[in-house]
Design an enzyme around this catalytic site. Structure first.
Site, short mmCIF file in Angstrom:
data_model
loop_
_atom_site.label_atom_id
_atom_site.label_comp_id
_atom_site.label_asym_id
_atom_site.label_seq_id
_atom_site.Cartn_x
_atom_site.Cartn_y
_atom_site.Cartn_z
N ASP A 36 -13.35 -23.89 17.10
CA ASP A 36 -11.93 -23.49 17.08
C ASP A 36 -11.80 -22.28 16.16
O ASP A 36 -12.69 -22.01 15.35
CB ASP A 36 -11.04 -24.63 16.57
CG ASP A 36 -9.56 -24.25 16.60
OD1 ASP A 36 -9.12 -23.66 17.60
OD2 ASP A 36 -8.84 -24.52 15.62
N SER A 37 -10.69 -21.58 16.29
CA SER A 37 -10.42 -20.45 15.40
C SER A 37 -10.30 -20.92 13.95
O SER A 37 -10.53 -20.15 13.03
CB SER A 37 -9.13 -19.76 15.83
OG SER A 37 -8.07 -20.70 15.86
N TYR A 68 -6.10 -16.79 16.50
CA TYR A 68 -6.52 -16.07 17.71
C TYR A 68 -5.32 -15.77 18.62
O TYR A 68 -5.37 -14.85 19.43
CB TYR A 68 -7.49 -16.94 18.53
CG TYR A 68 -8.95 -16.89 18.10
CD1 TYR A 68 -9.33 -16.40 16.87
CD2 TYR A 68 -9.93 -17.36 18.98
CE1 TYR A 68 -10.67 -16.38 16.50
CE2 TYR A 68 -11.28 -17.33 18.62
CZ TYR A 68 -11.64 -16.85 17.38
OH TYR A 68 -12.96 -16.84 17.02
N GLY A 69 -4.28 -16.62 18.50
CA GLY A 69 -3.21 -16.62 19.49
C GLY A 69 -2.51 -15.30 19.73
O GLY A 69 -1.94 -15.08 20.80
N CYS A 99 -10.12 -25.27 21.45
CA CYS A 99 -9.09 -24.26 21.20
C CYS A 99 -8.54 -23.84 22.57
O CYS A 99 -9.30 -23.35 23.40
CB CYS A 99 -9.72 -23.08 20.48
SG CYS A 99 -8.61 -21.68 20.23
N ASN A 100 -7.26 -24.08 22.78
CA ASN A 100 -6.66 -23.72 24.07
C ASN A 100 -6.70 -22.21 24.29
O ASN A 100 -6.92 -21.74 25.41
CB ASN A 100 -5.21 -24.19 24.12
CG ASN A 100 -5.09 -25.70 24.17
OD1 ASN A 100 -4.94 -26.27 25.23
ND2 ASN A 100 -5.16 -26.34 23.02
N CYS A 212 -1.87 -26.64 21.67
CA CYS A 212 -2.71 -25.95 20.69
C CYS A 212 -3.32 -27.04 19.83
O CYS A 212 -2.61 -27.97 19.41
CB CYS A 212 -1.85 -25.01 19.84
SG CYS A 212 -2.74 -24.32 18.41
N THR A 213 -4.62 -26.95 19.58
CA THR A 213 -5.27 -28.07 18.90
C THR A 213 -4.85 -28.19 17.43
O THR A 213 -5.14 -29.21 16.80
CB THR A 213 -6.80 -27.96 19.02
OG1 THR A 213 -7.22 -26.66 18.56
CG2 THR A 213 -7.25 -28.17 20.45
N HIS A 214 -4.21 -27.17 16.89
CA HIS A 214 -3.66 -27.32 15.54
C HIS A 214 -2.46 -28.27 15.52
O HIS A 214 -2.18 -28.89 14.50
CB HIS A 214 -3.19 -25.95 15.01
CG HIS A 214 -4.28 -25.06 14.49
ND1 HIS A 214 -5.17 -24.42 15.32
CD2 HIS A 214 -4.61 -24.70 13.22
CE1 HIS A 214 -6.01 -23.70 14.57
NE2 HIS A 214 -5.69 -23.87 13.31
#
Ligand code: DGL
Length: 302
Positions: A36-37, A68-69, A99-100, A212-214
């Site tokens: 992931d970022s 990254y978004g 990470c989407n 979003c995985t966050h």
């Protein structure tokens, strides 16, 4: 943008060199790689670690380049392929692009580069929301990159539109930095999120898809607010489905780790960050507890 090369890191293992791609020897003892970022993919790791506790896990966080978004698609692809190269070179038997945003722009390229290793990508869990929604109105909360990417828009066109469902895309650039900062409750981002919930409810939205995985890290905050405001809203994310998918893929290949009998505790997560400072250490420990070993991936100037 100039990307840094990765050099030999503090694990003593050689890291990526883009031109050399040896085929690692894989076994059930090989680790599962996650990328992931930043720390968001740890929400996916938690589902994996619960479902598959005997596996070894290696996590690459590109904390040097998070978020990254807001980056453009070619930057996201280049950064993501670099991370996938690294995980592949370190012998991962399966890679989860946790990470989407990265999945939206690099999943196809990564699978083409490494056809011998299964690579699982993330896409917002819109399909189950469409199936379960009573109001046929739902919101996807995600980064700009994910909302504009073809993975999500294919689900909208193939699943939501034919069902007559209306999908609201919601984007707040401060959500990922808020999670990376440890989600301080007095932050204006928390206040905005609280207000946004009543706006969603007023608009008849009954499902929120955390794309979003966050975001699952503030799921408890959302649930508390939903209960306090007595809203008819449910919250969904992709973590559990990803764990089931990983289990299926590994078992199909005979690569699922099983209990070693004498091994009573699960191995700690090996967390590698492209930038590691006190803040990263604190957030990782806060989200995961002590069951994690944090390493820095050294960087060289390009
Ligand atoms: N966890 C990443 C995702 O799922 C965050 C993206 C970002 O770094 O902006 O999209």
């Amino acid at each position: 943008m100039a990307l840094p090369n990765l050099e030999r890191n503090d694990t003593g293992l050689d890291s990526v060199c883009a031109d050399i791609v040896p085929t690692p020897r894989l076994s059930m003892h090989s680790p599962i790689g996650l990328f992931d970022s930043g720390v968001g993919g740890l929400s996916v790791y938690q589902h994996l670690a619960n479902a598959l506790p005997y596996e070894r896990y290696m996590y690459y966080a590109d904390t040097l380049h998070v978020p990254y978004g807001n980056r453009d698609s070619s930057e996201i692809e280049a950064l993501t392929l670099r991370a996938v190269d690294w995980l592949y070179q370190h012998g991962c038997k399966l890679i989860v692009m946790a990470c989407n945003s990265a999945s939206a722009y690099a999943l196809t390229a990564a699978r083409m580069r490494y056809p011998d290793v299964p690579i699982v990508g993330l896409v917002p869990a819109l399909k189950p929301a469409v199936l379960a929604s009573q109001t046929k109105r739902m919101a996807v909360l995600a980064t700009k990159a994910t909302l504009n990417g073809s993975l999500l828009n294919t689900v909208i066109n193939d699943v939501a539109v034919p069902s007559g469902a209306e999908v609201v895309k919601y984007f707040d650039p401060d959500l990922v930095p808020w999670v990376e900062a440890g989600m301080p409750e007095d932050d204006p981002t928390a206040v905005r999120l609280r207000n946004q919930l009543s706006i969603f409810a007023r608009d008849g939205i009954d499902y929120l898809v955390l794309g979003c995985t966050h975001y699952p890290f503030f799921s408890a905050f959302l649930q508390e607010e939903i209960a306090a405001q007595r809203l008819n809203i449910r919250v969904l994310d992709s973590g559990q489905a990803i764990a089931a998918r990983v289990q299926h893929l590994l078992s199909m290949r005979g690569l699922l780790a099983v209990s070693a009998g004498s091994v009573l505790s699960k191995p700690p997560l090996q967390f590698y960050a492209s930038k590691c400072d006190t803040r990263v250490l604190q957030v990782v420990k806060r989200l995961l507890g002590d069951d994690v070993l944090v390493h820095t991936i050294s960087q060289l100037k390009a």
